[in-house]
Write an enzyme that holds these catalytic residues in place. Structure first.
Site, PDB file in Angstrom:
ATOM      1  N   ASP A   1       0.849  -1.184   0.000  1.00  0.00           N
ATOM      2  CA  ASP A   1       0.000   0.000   0.000  1.00  0.00           C
ATOM      3  C   ASP A   1       0.890   1.241   0.000  1.00  0.00           C
ATOM      4  O   ASP A   1       2.109   1.144   0.099  1.00  0.00           O
ATOM      5  CB  ASP A   1      -0.986  -0.012   1.156  1.00  0.00           C
ATOM      6  CG  ASP A   1      -0.319   0.074   2.519  1.00  0.00           C
ATOM      7  OD1 ASP A   1       0.872   0.420   2.570  1.00  0.00           O
ATOM      8  OD2 ASP A   1      -0.981  -0.219   3.532  1.00  0.00           O
TER       9      ASP A   1
ATOM     10  N   ASP B   1      -7.994  -6.988   1.206  1.00  0.00           N
ATOM     11  CA  ASP B   1      -7.012  -7.164   2.277  1.00  0.00           C
ATOM     12  C   ASP B   1      -7.629  -6.693   3.578  1.00  0.00           C
ATOM     13  O   ASP B   1      -8.540  -5.858   3.572  1.00  0.00           O
ATOM     14  CB  ASP B   1      -5.722  -6.374   1.994  1.00  0.00           C
ATOM     15  CG  ASP B   1      -5.850  -4.902   2.367  1.00  0.00           C
ATOM     16  OD1 ASP B   1      -5.673  -4.570   3.558  1.00  0.00           O
ATOM     17  OD2 ASP B   1      -6.136  -4.076   1.479  1.00  0.00           O
TER      18      ASP B   1
END
Length: 367
Positions: A80, A260
């Protein structure tokens, strides 16, 4: 344009969609090692750009030729951008956000500055399979004007990320995917605008960014619907931070195919195990409204329970140990309890993905 059916890694693996990536924030899933992760049939993990950038820097990562070498992990990896930390750390703990980037001020540590370009460069050094643009997280309490400001900054940063990514990957034969992130809070006009403008910039997919829970505690399904309706069919749609098993199924029905979350690993360490409401693995039906429940081994009756946690699971815990043994481990604060429970929860999620892939391949009309 057809919807993507596979997530292709830089190592050549083709992972069927949908896929779930547990959060290995600092390149570790607590209580597990990389072999444990792979044995749960978990196809990949998510690592955090901000924390690894702060704790390790580029040199350690480059010495190991990327995050996979550092962890000795052979699955897929997504990084990320550090965008969530814009909210959780910078906006709440005295950091600074400008059009240039973000300055974090971790307690007792030197300040950390992260620009869109820094984020892209570090993620490319990690050699992850999907790189995420730096975005300005819209707070759930934002007014329309405040939300609009975060959207404009998110789009500005997205353009810079796209340009820097293209510059650095110009001569690469195999490039990671690049994901844009949609912000805008609960304002659907801003979500639609942000989605459409990101598509104009051009990405491999879009992420459902921001906070997904409404003031009433309900999951915000309107936002992913808006994103899905305004994204090209060939885009990956990523439920960032999603989530609970039924939320994943609902978003998959909308077209989302990557997820996720910290839930399965965090819940495992706090005695919350996910269990399919089925006698056998082969009979699991994730279309049913109540296809799963929770098992919490904290009652005295479980101290004498010789059954497996679940007969619809083939994980290390369920095939080798009883509920009584797990309850005993938790009662004595043994680290093994967290390990076995985490292995179980990860296998629950990998089974969920397998069942959704089967439904896709069977062309179930409800999907």
């Amino acid at each position: 344009m057809s919807k993507p059916k596979y997530f292709k890694t830089l190592t050549g693996e083709r992972i069927p969609l949908p896929v779930f990536f547990p959060d290995a924030t600092r390149a570790v899933l607590k209580t597990l090692d990389s072999v444990d992760i792979e044995q749960t049939k978990t196809k990949g993990i998510l690592v955090n750009t901000y924390h690894l950038y702060k704790d390790l820097g580029k040199s350690v990562i480059k010495e190991h030729k990327g995050i996979r070498g550092f962890m000795n992990f052979h699955g897929a990896v997504i990084s990320d951008s550090g965008g969530f930390q814009v909210m959780s750390l910078a906006k709440t703990l005295g950091g600074k956000i400008t059009d240039s980037g973000v300055t974090f001020k971790p307690a007792g540590e030197p300040k950390v500055t992260l620009t869109p370009e820094d984020s892209i460069e570090f993620q490319l050094a990690l050699k992850t399979d999907m790189v995420v643009v730096l975005d300005d997280f819209t707070l759930p309490t934002a007014t329309h004007k405040e939300a609009e400001e975060t959207v404009e900054r998110t789009l500005y940063w997205a353009k810079r990320c796209r340009a820097h990514f293209d510059k650095l990957t110009k001569n690469m034969k195999q490039k990671p995917y690049l994901l844009g992130v949609v912000q805008g809070g609960f304002y659907q006009d801003l979500r639609k605008y942000c989605t459409q403008e990101l598509v104009k910039i051009g990405f491999d997919g879009l992420g459902y960014g921001g906070w997904p829970i409404t003031e009433t505690g309900e999951f915000d399904y309107e936002t992913p619907k808006t994103i899905a309706e305004n994204a090209p069919d060939n885009y990956f749609l990523y439920g960032l931070g999603v989530g609970k098993p039924h939320e994943i199924v609902n978003l998959y029905k909308m077209g989302f195919n990557i997820f996720d979350c910290v839930l399965p690993t965090r819940d495992a360490r706090h005695k919350r195990l996910y269990v399919y409401n089925s006698e056998k693995l082969s009979n699991i039906d994730v279309i049913l409204p109540d296809f799963y429940s929770y098992f919490v081994p904290d009652k005295e009756k479980y101290y004498h329970d010789t059954r497996a946690v679940s007969t619809a699971c083939d994980c290390l815990l369920c095939t080798n140990y009883s509920r009584a043994y797990l309850a005993h481990l938790f009662r004595n604060n043994e680290m093994t309890a967290g390990r076995l429970a985490t292995i179980h929860n990860l296998r629950f999620y990998s089974i969920l993905m397998e069942k959704l892939v089967d439904l896709r391949e069977d062309s179930d009309p409800s999907f």
